[in-house]
Design a protein around this motif. Structure first.
Motif, PDB file in Angstrom:
ATOM      1  N   VAL A   8       0.879  -1.169   0.000  1.00  0.00           N
ATOM      2  CA  VAL A   8       0.000   0.000   0.000  1.00  0.00           C
ATOM      3  C   VAL A   8       0.911   1.212   0.000  1.00  0.00           C
ATOM      4  CG1 VAL A   8      -1.724   1.309   1.274  1.00  0.00           C
ATOM      5  CG2 VAL A   8      -1.850  -1.187   1.218  1.00  0.00           C
ATOM      6  N   GLN A  10       1.754   5.201   0.351  1.00  0.00           N
ATOM      7  CA  GLN A  10       1.241   6.352   1.087  1.00  0.00           C
ATOM      8  C   GLN A  10       1.690   7.631   0.406  1.00  0.00           C
ATOM      9  OE1 GLN A  10       2.504   6.067   5.166  1.00  0.00           O
ATOM     10  NE2 GLN A  10       0.723   4.869   5.699  1.00  0.00           N
ATOM     11  N   TYR A  11       0.723   8.512   0.165  1.00  0.00           N
ATOM     12  CA  TYR A  11       1.009   9.828  -0.393  1.00  0.00           C
ATOM     13  C   TYR A  11       0.975  10.843   0.741  1.00  0.00           C
ATOM     14  CZ  TYR A  11       0.254   8.077  -5.119  1.00  0.00           C
ATOM     15  OH  TYR A  11       0.344   7.395  -6.282  1.00  0.00           O
ATOM     16  N   SER A  12       1.934  11.734   0.761  1.00  0.00           N
ATOM     17  CA  SER A  12       1.942  12.756   1.807  1.00  0.00           C
ATOM     18  C   SER A  12       1.060  13.941   1.442  1.00  0.00           C
ATOM     19  CB  SER A  12       3.374  13.225   2.088  1.00  0.00           C
ATOM     20  OG  SER A  12       3.943  13.750   0.911  1.00  0.00           O
ATOM     21  N   ASN A  32      -8.111   7.884   2.517  1.00  0.00           N
ATOM     22  CA  ASN A  32      -7.331   8.535   3.561  1.00  0.00           C
ATOM     23  C   ASN A  32      -7.185   7.597   4.760  1.00  0.00           C
ATOM     24  OD1 ASN A  32      -9.924   8.709   4.606  1.00  0.00           O
ATOM     25  ND2 ASN A  32      -9.752  10.844   5.196  1.00  0.00           N
ATOM     26  N   LYS A  33      -6.325   7.973   5.682  1.00  0.00           N
ATOM     27  CA  LYS A  33      -6.030   7.112   6.839  1.00  0.00           C
ATOM     28  C   LYS A  33      -7.255   6.816   7.692  1.00  0.00           C
ATOM     29  CE  LYS A  33      -1.165   8.182   7.415  1.00  0.00           C
ATOM     30  NZ  LYS A  33      -0.139   8.679   8.336  1.00  0.00           N
ATOM     31  N   LYS A  34      -8.197   7.737   7.735  1.00  0.00           N
ATOM     32  CA  LYS A  34      -9.400   7.551   8.554  1.00  0.00           C
ATOM     33  C   LYS A  34     -10.533   6.867   7.777  1.00  0.00           C
ATOM     34  CE  LYS A  34      -8.488  11.435  11.584  1.00  0.00           C
ATOM     35  NZ  LYS A  34      -9.016  12.671  12.158  1.00  0.00           N
ATOM     36  N   PHE A  35     -10.299   6.558   6.523  1.00  0.00           N
ATOM     37  CA  PHE A  35     -11.288   5.912   5.662  1.00  0.00           C
ATOM     38  C   PHE A  35     -12.592   6.709   5.574  1.00  0.00           C
ATOM     39  CE2 PHE A  35      -8.533   2.467   7.074  1.00  0.00           C
ATOM     40  CZ  PHE A  35      -8.178   1.909   5.870  1.00  0.00           C
ATOM     41  N   THR A  36     -12.481   8.040   5.557  1.00  0.00           N
ATOM     42  CA  THR A  36     -13.673   8.870   5.427  1.00  0.00           C
ATOM     43  C   THR A  36     -14.000   9.174   3.967  1.00  0.00           C
ATOM     44  OG1 THR A  36     -12.384  10.886   5.731  1.00  0.00           O
ATOM     45  CG2 THR A  36     -13.394   9.915   7.704  1.00  0.00           C
ATOM     46  N   THR A  38     -13.071   7.586  -0.288  1.00  0.00           N
ATOM     47  CA  THR A  38     -12.436   6.566  -1.124  1.00  0.00           C
ATOM     48  C   THR A  38     -12.641   6.914  -2.594  1.00  0.00           C
ATOM     49  OG1 THR A  38     -12.952   4.868   0.519  1.00  0.00           O
ATOM     50  CG2 THR A  38     -12.351   4.100  -1.677  1.00  0.00           C
TER      51      THR A  38
END
Length: 55
Positions: A8, A10-12, A32-36, A38
């Motif tokens: 996976v 990761q983009y900053s 995003n990291k919080k899966f809010t 997609t």
């Protein structure tokens, strides 16, 4: 996340990503990291891409 890769990435700075970046790819999932939210670019030409944001 790419279907054919065990990694996976990761983009900053996801704000710099545009849908055209994935035109030549299939089955791409960006979230995003919080899966809010997609973004999905499927392998079906007649479907998508899709974007979903939780309310």
């Amino acid at each position: 996340m790419y279907q054919n890769s065990p990694r996976v990435l990761q983009y900053s700075n996801a704000n710099a990503i545009v849908a055209e970046d994935f035109d030549s790819q299939q089955d791409i999932y960006v979230f995003n990291k919080k899966f809010t939210w997609t973004y999905v670019n499927t392998h079906e030409d007649m479907c998508g891409p899709y974007f979903y944001k939780a309310k």
